[in-house]
Motif scaffolding. Structure first.
Motif, PDB file in Angstrom:
ATOM      1  N   TYR A 105       0.982   2.613   6.885  1.00 23.98           N
ATOM      2  CA  TYR A 105       0.733   3.045   8.254  1.00 23.98           C
ATOM      3  C   TYR A 105       0.770   1.798   9.128  1.00 23.98           C
ATOM      4  O   TYR A 105      -0.167   0.986   9.120  1.00 23.98           O
ATOM      5  CB  TYR A 105      -0.619   3.758   8.334  1.00 23.98           C
ATOM      6  CG  TYR A 105      -1.065   4.110   9.724  1.00 23.98           C
ATOM      7  CD1 TYR A 105      -0.277   4.922  10.541  1.00 23.98           C
ATOM      8  CD2 TYR A 105      -2.280   3.663  10.206  1.00 23.98           C
ATOM      9  CE1 TYR A 105      -0.685   5.245  11.820  1.00 23.98           C
ATOM     10  CE2 TYR A 105      -2.701   3.989  11.479  1.00 23.98           C
ATOM     11  CZ  TYR A 105      -1.906   4.776  12.276  1.00 23.98           C
ATOM     12  OH  TYR A 105      -2.310   5.106  13.541  1.00 23.98           O
ATOM     13  N   SER A 161       0.827  -1.200   0.000  1.00 26.28           N
ATOM     14  CA  SER A 161       0.000   0.000   0.000  1.00 26.28           C
ATOM     15  C   SER A 161       0.862   1.252   0.000  1.00 26.28           C
ATOM     16  O   SER A 161       1.967   1.284   0.546  1.00 26.28           O
ATOM     17  CB  SER A 161      -0.929   0.009   1.221  1.00 26.28           C
ATOM     18  OG  SER A 161      -0.168  -0.050   2.410  1.00 26.28           O
ATOM     19  N   PHE A 162       0.331   2.305  -0.619  1.00 30.03           N
ATOM     20  CA  PHE A 162       1.028   3.585  -0.663  1.00 30.03           C
ATOM     21  C   PHE A 162       0.986   4.239   0.711  1.00 30.03           C
ATOM     22  O   PHE A 162      -0.016   4.204   1.399  1.00 30.03           O
ATOM     23  CB  PHE A 162       0.358   4.496  -1.693  1.00 30.03           C
ATOM     24  CG  PHE A 162       0.940   5.888  -1.746  1.00 30.03           C
ATOM     25  CD1 PHE A 162       2.165   6.112  -2.352  1.00 30.03           C
ATOM     26  CD2 PHE A 162       0.270   6.949  -1.178  1.00 30.03           C
ATOM     27  CE1 PHE A 162       2.710   7.382  -2.407  1.00 30.03           C
ATOM     28  CE2 PHE A 162       0.800   8.225  -1.218  1.00 30.03           C
ATOM     29  CZ  PHE A 162       2.025   8.445  -1.836  1.00 30.03           C
ATOM     30  N   SER A 163       2.099   4.825   1.120  1.00 34.77           N
ATOM     31  CA  SER A 163       2.212   5.485   2.419  1.00 34.77           C
ATOM     32  C   SER A 163       1.764   4.558   3.536  1.00 34.77           C
ATOM     33  O   SER A 163       0.743   4.784   4.192  1.00 34.77           O
ATOM     34  CB  SER A 163       1.370   6.771   2.445  1.00 34.77           C
ATOM     35  OG  SER A 163       1.550   7.476   3.649  1.00 34.77           O
ATOM     36  N   ASN A 194      -3.366  11.148   6.851  1.00 33.90           N
ATOM     37  CA  ASN A 194      -2.861   9.906   6.256  1.00 33.90           C
ATOM     38  C   ASN A 194      -3.838   8.756   6.473  1.00 33.90           C
ATOM     39  O   ASN A 194      -4.138   7.988   5.548  1.00 33.90           O
ATOM     40  CB  ASN A 194      -1.502   9.574   6.871  1.00 33.90           C
ATOM     41  CG  ASN A 194      -0.886   8.327   6.267  1.00 33.90           C
ATOM     42  OD1 ASN A 194      -1.168   7.960   5.132  1.00 33.90           O
ATOM     43  ND2 ASN A 194      -0.039   7.657   7.025  1.00 33.90           N
ATOM     44  N   ASN A 223      -5.645   7.808   2.963  1.00 29.92           N
ATOM     45  CA  ASN A 223      -4.877   6.702   2.383  1.00 29.92           C
ATOM     46  C   ASN A 223      -5.341   5.331   2.846  1.00 29.92           C
ATOM     47  O   ASN A 223      -5.051   4.338   2.176  1.00 29.92           O
ATOM     48  CB  ASN A 223      -3.383   6.856   2.726  1.00 29.92           C
ATOM     49  CG  ASN A 223      -2.760   8.035   2.020  1.00 29.92           C
ATOM     50  OD1 ASN A 223      -3.243   8.479   0.995  1.00 29.92           O
ATOM     51  ND2 ASN A 223      -1.671   8.554   2.566  1.00 29.92           N
ATOM     52  N   HIS A 224      -6.028   5.265   3.977  1.00 28.69           N
ATOM     53  CA  HIS A 224      -6.348   3.955   4.535  1.00 28.69           C
ATOM     54  C   HIS A 224      -7.813   3.795   4.919  1.00 28.69           C
ATOM     55  O   HIS A 224      -8.155   2.844   5.623  1.00 28.69           O
ATOM     56  CB  HIS A 224      -5.471   3.687   5.766  1.00 28.69           C
ATOM     57  CG  HIS A 224      -4.007   3.692   5.467  1.00 28.69           C
ATOM     58  ND1 HIS A 224      -3.351   2.618   4.900  1.00 28.69           N
ATOM     59  CD2 HIS A 224      -3.066   4.662   5.632  1.00 28.69           C
ATOM     60  CE1 HIS A 224      -2.067   2.914   4.746  1.00 28.69           C
ATOM     61  NE2 HIS A 224      -1.877   4.144   5.189  1.00 28.69           N
ATOM     62  N   ARG A 264      -1.222  15.621  10.339  1.00 23.67           N
ATOM     63  CA  ARG A 264      -0.680  14.887   9.188  1.00 23.67           C
ATOM     64  C   ARG A 264      -0.993  13.401   9.305  1.00 23.67           C
ATOM     65  O   ARG A 264      -1.346  12.743   8.314  1.00 23.67           O
ATOM     66  CB  ARG A 264       0.828  15.107   9.105  1.00 23.67           C
ATOM     67  CG  ARG A 264       1.484  14.533   7.841  1.00 23.67           C
ATOM     68  CD  ARG A 264       2.976  14.797   7.871  1.00 23.67           C
ATOM     69  NE  ARG A 264       3.264  16.218   8.000  1.00 23.67           N
ATOM     70  CZ  ARG A 264       4.468  16.708   8.283  1.00 23.67           C
ATOM     71  NH1 ARG A 264       5.481  15.879   8.504  1.00 23.67           N
ATOM     72  NH2 ARG A 264       4.659  18.007   8.364  1.00 23.67           N
TER      73      ARG A 264
END
Length: 218
Positions: free
Chosen positions: A87, A83-85, A127, A131-132, A123
């Motif tokens: 976590y 996955s991008f970025s 995210n 993103n998730h 931030r």
């Protein structure tokens, strides 16, 4: 665990003992009896923990912290995630299905101060949200349905008012009704598109339906 010694190393034994319990937990997270953090850090941690439960659909009443122990096979699945970025706390929740807390001690910081500022909290929240999770789309779609319904009711109200009481400005009621109706249709269509985007995101980012943990050969 954090590297500032706020997590006493002797407390690791509690995590190991809980992880080796008969229940077979995949993720054990330390729950601090008393947090020795600043007010900003405590508020941010609480909100991020709540957001994690919502974003990753965790039904367990978990208290989140960086003091945790994780099974090796869960770590392997996290490392394979593309996955991008990424976590990490969210991925641990995604790939573990038996989780629990254990009560541990939390010590004050020996020196220095935390780098956990409001900017970093915001931030991190952005995210998680964008993103998730599909939370912004989900709430945006729900808001769109409500506004569309209100627009339809408003157009109906002005139409009935014009038919019953009449109007002093010819064409005004027709204009308001048309604008309310078509704006409601547009918002409704955008909400439907948002629902489709949510389903697409879930399909693209979905995990495998099962994982082989151990192969037994007779």
């Amino acid at each position: 665990m954090d590297d500032d010694l706020q997590n006493p190393p002797q407390e690791i034994a509690k995590l190991i003992e809980k992880a080796q319990a008969q229940e077979g937990y995949y993720l054990v997270i330390g729950r601090f009896a008393t947090k020795q953090h600043s007010a900003v850090r405590r508020i941010g941690s609480t909100f991020v923990g709540w957001l994690n439960c919502k974003a990753f659909e965790v039904s367990d009443r978990l208290i989140f912290s960086n003091f945790r122990i994780v099974r090796r096979d869960v770590i392997d699945r996290v490392c394979q995630d593309n996955s991008f970025s990424p976590y990490v706390p969210g991925l641990l929740l995604k790939y573990s299905h038996r989780r629990t807390n254990v009560l541990v001690e939390h010590l004050p910081r020996f020196e220095g101060k935390s780098n956990y500022t409001w900017r970093k909290i915001l931030r991190l929240v952005a995210n998680i949200l964008f993103n998730h999770s599909a939370i912004p789309l989900r709430y945006g779609a729900a808001f769109g349905f409500v506004v569309a319904g209100g627009s339809f009711l408003l157009s109906l109200y002005f139409l009935l008012a014009a038919m019953i009481r009449g109007t002093n400005a010819p064409g005004w009621a027709s204009l308001v009704v048309l604008l309310s109706f078509f704006n409601g249709v547009l918002i409704l269509l955008l909400s439907v598109i948002g629902e489709y985007l949510i389903r697409i995101l879930r399909e693209v980012g979905s995990q495998q339906s099962y994982e082989v943990r151990e192969m037994v050969r007779g």
